[in-house]
Write a protein that holds these residues in place. Structure first.
Motif, PDB file in Angstrom:
ATOM      1  N   THR A  75       0.844  -1.193   0.000  1.00  0.00           N
ATOM      2  CA  THR A  75       0.000   0.000   0.000  1.00  0.00           C
ATOM      3  C   THR A  75       0.880   1.244   0.000  1.00  0.00           C
ATOM      4  O   THR A  75       1.754   1.391   0.860  1.00  0.00           O
ATOM      5  CB  THR A  75      -0.915   0.032   1.237  1.00  0.00           C
ATOM      6  N   VAL A  91       0.787   5.613  -0.283  1.00  0.00           N
ATOM      7  CA  VAL A  91      -0.035   6.816  -0.162  1.00  0.00           C
ATOM      8  C   VAL A  91       0.798   8.016  -0.604  1.00  0.00           C
ATOM      9  O   VAL A  91       1.888   8.252  -0.081  1.00  0.00           O
ATOM     10  CB  VAL A  91      -0.523   7.024   1.287  1.00  0.00           C
ATOM     11  N   PHE A 149       0.661  12.155  -0.835  1.00  0.00           N
ATOM     12  CA  PHE A 149      -0.157  13.178  -0.192  1.00  0.00           C
ATOM     13  C   PHE A 149       0.449  14.566  -0.311  1.00  0.00           C
ATOM     14  O   PHE A 149       1.640  14.736  -0.574  1.00  0.00           O
ATOM     15  CB  PHE A 149      -0.394  12.825   1.279  1.00  0.00           C
ATOM     16  N   LEU A 156      -4.839  13.108  -1.018  1.00  0.00           N
ATOM     17  CA  LEU A 156      -3.977  11.939  -1.104  1.00  0.00           C
ATOM     18  C   LEU A 156      -4.471  10.983  -2.180  1.00  0.00           C
ATOM     19  O   LEU A 156      -5.642  10.995  -2.561  1.00  0.00           O
ATOM     20  CB  LEU A 156      -3.865  11.227   0.251  1.00  0.00           C
ATOM     21  N   TYR A 157      -3.529  10.199  -2.660  1.00  0.00           N
ATOM     22  CA  TYR A 157      -3.839   9.118  -3.593  1.00  0.00           C
ATOM     23  C   TYR A 157      -3.353   7.833  -2.947  1.00  0.00           C
ATOM     24  O   TYR A 157      -2.158   7.674  -2.676  1.00  0.00           O
ATOM     25  CB  TYR A 157      -3.143   9.340  -4.936  1.00  0.00           C
ATOM     26  N   ARG A 158      -4.281   6.940  -2.684  1.00  0.00           N
ATOM     27  CA  ARG A 158      -3.945   5.650  -2.067  1.00  0.00           C
ATOM     28  C   ARG A 158      -4.027   4.570  -3.132  1.00  0.00           C
ATOM     29  O   ARG A 158      -4.997   4.498  -3.888  1.00  0.00           O
ATOM     30  CB  ARG A 158      -4.918   5.328  -0.938  1.00  0.00           C
ATOM     31  N   ILE A 166      -5.485   5.519   7.120  1.00  0.00           N
ATOM     32  CA  ILE A 166      -4.925   5.376   5.775  1.00  0.00           C
ATOM     33  C   ILE A 166      -3.406   5.507   5.828  1.00  0.00           C
ATOM     34  O   ILE A 166      -2.673   4.731   5.200  1.00  0.00           O
ATOM     35  CB  ILE A 166      -5.532   6.429   4.821  1.00  0.00           C
ATOM     36  N   PHE A 167      -2.923   6.477   6.597  1.00  0.00           N
ATOM     37  CA  PHE A 167      -1.479   6.665   6.745  1.00  0.00           C
ATOM     38  C   PHE A 167      -0.846   5.477   7.470  1.00  0.00           C
ATOM     39  O   PHE A 167       0.225   4.998   7.087  1.00  0.00           O
ATOM     40  CB  PHE A 167      -1.199   7.943   7.538  1.00  0.00           C
ATOM     41  N   ALA A 185      -0.088   2.236   5.495  1.00  0.00           N
ATOM     42  CA  ALA A 185       0.733   2.336   4.283  1.00  0.00           C
ATOM     43  C   ALA A 185       2.137   1.780   4.502  1.00  0.00           C
ATOM     44  O   ALA A 185       2.740   1.966   5.561  1.00  0.00           O
ATOM     45  CB  ALA A 185       0.822   3.789   3.830  1.00  0.00           C
ATOM     46  N   ILE A 189       4.743   6.290   2.466  1.00  0.00           N
ATOM     47  CA  ILE A 189       3.958   7.524   2.370  1.00  0.00           C
ATOM     48  C   ILE A 189       4.809   8.536   1.616  1.00  0.00           C
ATOM     49  O   ILE A 189       5.825   9.008   2.129  1.00  0.00           O
ATOM     50  CB  ILE A 189       3.584   8.052   3.766  1.00  0.00           C
TER      51      ILE A 189
END
Length: 201
Positions: free
Chosen positions: A3, A5, A7, A33-35, A63-64, A67, A70
């Motif tokens: 994953t 992220v 941002f 952000l784009y995940r 979400i952070f 990941a 990041i």
């Protein structure tokens, strides 16, 4: 699966409006952000662009925290400390990956996102940071739309630069003498670490 992220943070104030040079005192207006999820071959399987105003910042932290990486631009010295007052956990200890810092480590000085984007991707930033603050301070539906669009665009540029390096291993920019320069970079995951992370899912 991995994953990632990407941002970007926009603030409510400029440094000229606060007493000391501390991003934590600027206040954050919006975070975009784009995940995305990558497979074991680092191919994107799914991705989503999202924006969060201050009332929804608590939705950011899970979400952070999930990941593996990041990614931001000048994020370690600006975006992360700007967000810190809004968190109840050590956000600095998360696996941050700052493209500006990576370029500086190789080239020896800071290069702007706009300079790198123009020479590498052939596109300019859609606006400037000062205007982003003015959009917030002026308010109104249209100004907030402009603010969100600008923040979203910076996230997409950051993602495209990151992916460019993953594919090509370099970035272009112009130095202060207006000469195009190339900096070679490696954004791949450390082999042992990435294999361990993949095995966790």
């Amino acid at each position: 699966m991995i994953t990632e992220v990407f941002f970007d943070v926009e603030t409510k104030k400029l440094f000229s409006e606060i007493d000391k040079f501390d991003p934590a005192d600027l206040g954050v207006s919006i975070v975009s952000l784009y995940r995305r999820i990558l497979d074991e071959n680092y191919i994107e399987k799914e991705g989503k662009l999202m924006s969060f105003w201050e009332a929804d910042f608590q939705k950011l932290w899970p979400i952070f925290q999930e990941a593996n990486r990041i990614i931001g631009f000048n994020s370690i010295n600006f975006d992360v400390p700007a967000l810190e007052p809004y968190t109840n956990f050590p956000i600095k200890k998360l696996p941050h990956f700052d493209i500006m810092a990576k370029v500086k480590d190789v080239f020896g000085r800071r290069i702007s996102l706009d300079s790198i984007s123009k020479e590498t991707l052939g596109r300019e930033k859609s606006d400037i940071g000062v205007n982003a603050v003015l959009y917030w301070q002026t308010g109104g539906k249209e100004n907030l739309k402009k603010l969100q669009r600008y923040c979203d665009d910076d996230v997409i540029i950051t993602k495209e630069l990151y992916d460019f390096v993953l594919k090509n291993g370099y970035l272009h920019f112009k130095d202060k003498w207006n000469t195009q320069r190339r900096v070679d970079l490696d954004f791949s995951y450390p082999k042992e670490k990435s294999q361990k992370q993949i095995g966790l899912f």
